[in-house]
Design an enzyme around this catalytic site. Structure first.
Site, short mmCIF file in Angstrom:
data_model
loop_
_atom_site.label_atom_id
_atom_site.label_comp_id
_atom_site.label_asym_id
_atom_site.label_seq_id
_atom_site.Cartn_x
_atom_site.Cartn_y
_atom_site.Cartn_z
N TRP A 127 2.33 12.75 11.53
CA TRP A 127 2.53 12.86 10.09
C TRP A 127 2.33 14.28 9.56
O TRP A 127 2.34 14.49 8.35
CB TRP A 127 1.57 11.92 9.35
CG TRP A 127 2.00 10.49 9.37
CD1 TRP A 127 1.54 9.52 10.20
CD2 TRP A 127 2.98 9.86 8.53
NE1 TRP A 127 2.16 8.32 9.94
CE2 TRP A 127 3.05 8.50 8.92
CE3 TRP A 127 3.79 10.31 7.51
CZ2 TRP A 127 3.90 7.60 8.29
CZ3 TRP A 127 4.64 9.40 6.88
CH2 TRP A 127 4.69 8.06 7.28
N TYR B 210 -0.42 12.09 15.80
CA TYR B 210 -0.01 10.94 15.02
C TYR B 210 1.24 11.20 14.18
O TYR B 210 1.65 10.37 13.40
CB TYR B 210 -1.17 10.43 14.17
CG TYR B 210 -1.06 8.95 13.89
CD1 TYR B 210 -0.84 8.06 14.94
CD2 TYR B 210 -1.11 8.46 12.61
CE1 TYR B 210 -0.70 6.71 14.69
CE2 TYR B 210 -0.98 7.11 12.36
CZ TYR B 210 -0.77 6.24 13.40
OH TYR B 210 -0.62 4.89 13.17
#
Length: 771
Positions: free
Chosen positions: A114, A112
């Site tokens: 991040w 994802y």
């Protein structure tokens, strides 16, 4: 003598000078360039916490033994430490086995993005590059943050959501020109602390102060008063969650029936208004979308809705803003579409400071001017496998191989996934209905995870490769504003941890693709190559970067804003408004699509050819509310990025007795015998969790607020009989696509009830550190 070091480190929430002594973080100072640094930087003090860090490769005991039913023990088994050679051999052989037996489409490459703000140590790029080098993988598209909007906005405006959000309206223009701003979902400022590339200078505080000084009237329509900064002195209107489209439709009805709609703008710049008007006036369904109709749905008095419409009509430069939270709900496409339609009816789209703001109050949208070139990056390469799924349909994919679904006009089939490789994310944080995900996670043959801490995703893996953090490696951070900065290693690796790059080099070597993956470069050679790519791109745009040697040796952020030629009219919407014939939008009609023939042709019953109010299965007006009478909203936390460093002191200080804090209205609390600070159980027929109660008049009655990010900490049961001890709201949310169009997450469509908890509540630290 102590070994001391101080270096600039880049994060998603800013740049900090981090000081270490013998590897421990003893000082965290924001960069002097940052006028309003994020306090999230305080979490870095706990980045080396040995209770939570993974110190060496680990393999789940059942997987290591080869038990015939070992998949069912994921998330409950103990782990066995192994050598790096053993772990890499085991990981590469499992990948090779799945490739040979099922093909590369049976590998799901999850990430994802991040985990790091760096351009090289970007976990998503690392894992995808590796998988592409070995033949590809099943990918995911869109984001949990904005999936519904990401799909609908290209149909309506002909540009991607990021472009629309960045260029439709800017805050500096709002300060100068806007006299009325109606914010659906508010203008939350804490979500501006974090951006994908981080920030060199957080300007949100100054901007909101200027907006207040300018005297712009702000009206916030939200169930939670602090969704707008207090210095804006916004009027607070409480509406039932998920009813914003009904309110906008009633405002549109008032504009149409009072001859206040800007017909010249509609005729010149839009297509399909007449078809939409039939629905608005009730000619197509015998339901007139007037203020009385919307009042019965939203709970806002009809007189207030008409007042809003009159205010918008009389405003010189009105602005409609939409929080991204509104589209993380059933039929989440509709509020973004309807906001564009309403702004078109007002004729304010394209006016400096007016029109419509999309994704407002999130990730710095409208606050910063982007550099006019592309930053260098670690190339992922091309994926030979064409299959992909909408990002929020992971559990459905794992549970229903061969099952069919629709997405953006296509009929698709879920692949049969036998290996999940996850790096740089925590699906047991951001996915919905975690009890369902837990069941789905037991389906593949193998789950491999690169992780630095014992998150729930690591605990539900078979093979865990210990990854280092951004404090333990060198990188380059290209900010989401106009800054670029080095991010230097300030601490040695924790235990035997390695970077994602080193992990994938080890796997690549065993799978015979090391040269293709690494290109013979080490960490610093890649960092320098990425900088040189940025340097060349900047030079073509007339911007001069320092040499890499000067940039790296000096170690300070570099601000390019003074070299940027910023034209306030040089964007897609301004050009379109200036000359819609020569500068057509990239929609089928070349105009703003109030009615989309393309979407209409899909034949979906839950997303028609124009904006529509759809009845929800979970909202305060649903039959289900008789059993679960509270609407739960689950926003991003203000004191961490998603679930990162949730174990840190700065995150824990706002918990209640070690658990996430749930905010509820005093009247709702009184009915249930709940007092402030009490341990409560929040529940529905999907699951239950514990939280600490906080009573506040700043949340409307019938609504509770439980932020995301508490590390998933469940008991041994699945489903309604389960109990999550830490306060993770996603054991309660529904795992259902927003509609057949985008299949986005519907987290904010969630009904629950709440009660005092009288049972035994284990201590969270003991649960999270138990191996």
């Amino acid at each position: 003598m102590k070994n001391s070091k101080k270096e600039l480190v880049g994060t998603h929430w800013g740049a900090y000078w981090v000081e270490t002594e013998d590897g421990a973080v003893v000082g965290v100072e924001p960069s002097q360039n940052d006028s309003n640094p994020s306090p999230i930087g305080n979490l870095l003090y706990d980045a080396k916490d040995s209770d939570y860090r993974i110190s060496q490769p680990m393999v789940r005991s059942g997987y290591l033994k080869g038990d015939s039913n070992n998949r069912q023990s994921r998330g409950m088994d103990s782990f066995v430490p192994v050598s790096w050679d053993k772990a890499l051999d085991l990981g590469s052989s499992s990948i090779k086995k799945v490739k040979e037996k099922y093909g590369n489409s049976a590998i799901f490459g999850g990430s994802y993005g991040w985990s790091s703000a760096g351009r090289f140590h970007h976990a998503q790029s690392q894992v995808h590059r590796f998988l592409n080098r070995i033949g590809g993988y099943t990918a995911s598209v869109n984001t949990y943050s904005h999936a519904a909007a990401e799909v609908i906005i290209p149909h309506v405006l002909g540009v991607d959501l990021a472009t629309a959000g960045d260029y439709l309206v800017k805050y500096d223009e709002i300060v100068k020109h806007c006299d009325l701003c109606i914010s659906f979902g508010g203008i939350g400022n804490f979500n501006n602390q974090v951006l994908s590339g981080g920030l060199g200078d957080h300007r949100d505080k100054t901007t909101f102060e200027n907006l207040s000084i300018a005297g712009t009237e702000v009206i916030s329509i939200s169930p939670f008063r602090p969704d707008s900064p207090p210095n804006l002195k916004a009027e607070w209107i409480t509406a039932k969650p998920c009813t914003d489209v009904a309110i906008m439709l009633a405002i549109a009805h008032h504009l149409e029936t009072s001859d206040s709609a800007d017909q010249d703008f509609i005729n010149r710049y839009t297509v399909g208004y007449d078809e939409f008007k039939k629905y608005l006036l009730g000619h197509s369904d015998n339901v007139v979308k007037d203020a009385d109709w919307a009042a019965s749905i939203s709970g806002i008095p009809a007189s207030d809705i008409e007042r809003l419409a009159d205010k918008l009509t009389s405003a010189v430069c009105p602005l409609i803003t939409i929080s991204p939270s509104l589209q993380r709900a059933e039929h989440g496409e509709q509020p973004f579409w309807m906001a564009v339609v309403l702004a078109a009816m007002l004729g304010s789209i394209g006016k400096p400071g007016g029109g419509v703001g999309l994704k407002w109050g999130s990730n710095g949208v409208g606050l910063y001017h982007k550099v006019p070139f592309k930053w260098g990056r670690f190339p992922q390469g091309k994926n030979p496998i064409s299959e992909s799924i909408p990002v929020a349909r992971i559990a459905d994919m794992l549970l229903n191989p061969g099952g069919t679904y629709t997405y953006n006009g296509e009929n698709r089939t879920y692949p049969d996934i036998q290996l999940v490789y996850w790096a740089g994310g925590n699906p047991f944080h951001h996915h919905q209905d975690l009890n369902k995900l837990r069941r789905a996670w037991r389906e593949p043959e193998t789950v491999i995870v690169n992780e630095s801490v014992w998150s729930a995703t690591a605990r539900h893996a078979d093979i865990v490769f210990p990854a280092n953090t951004f404090l333990e490696r060198n990188d380059i951070v290209c900010r989401s504003d106009s800054y670029i900065s080095p991010s230097k290693q300030v601490s040695e690796n924790f235990g035997e941890s390695r970077s994602d790059y080193e992990i994938f080099c080890g796997l690549s070597e065993r799978l015979g693709v090391l040269n293709e993956f690494s290109e013979g470069r080490d960490e610093m050679e890649w960092v320098e190559a990425i900088y040189h790519e940025s340097f060349d791109n900047a030079e073509k745009a007339g911007i001069k970067l320092p040499t890499f040697e000067d940039f790296w040796e000096k170690g300070d952020p570099v601000n390019l804003e003074s070299q940027m030629k910023i034209s306030k009219r040089d964007n897609f919407i301004a050009r379109f408004i200036d000359d819609p014939n020569r500068n057509q939008l990239r929609t089928p009609s070349g105009k703003i699509e109030i009615f989309s023939s393309n979407i209409d042709s899909f034949g979906y019953t839950d997303c028609l050819g124009h904006p529509v109010w759809f009845e929800k299965s979970e909202w305060l007006g649903a039959q289900r509310a008789a059993h679960y009478p509270l609407h739960m909203i689950s926003p991003q936390p203000h004191n961490r990025l998603h679930s990162q460093f949730d174990f840190g002191d700065f995150s824990r200080k706002d918990k209640t007795n070690g658990r996430e804090t749930v905010t509820l209205n005093p009247e709702d609390a009184h009915i249930r015998g709940i007092t402030s600070g009490m341990l409560v159980r929040i529940f529905n027929d999907r699951g239950a969790c514990l939280a600490g109660a906080h009573l506040s008049d700043h949340i409307m009655q019938g609504v509770i607020r439980l932020p995301t990010g508490a590390w998933y900490c469940p008991n041994e049961f699945d489903g309604p009989d389960s109990l999550e001890y830490h306060g993770n709201p996603n054991v309660l949310t529904v795992d259902k696509g927003t509609s057949s169009l985008s299949q986005g997450p519907s987290a904010h469509s969630c009904l629950v009830d709440i009660e005092p908890y009288k049972g035994h509540a284990p201590e969270i630290h003991e649960l999270l550190t138990k191996r």
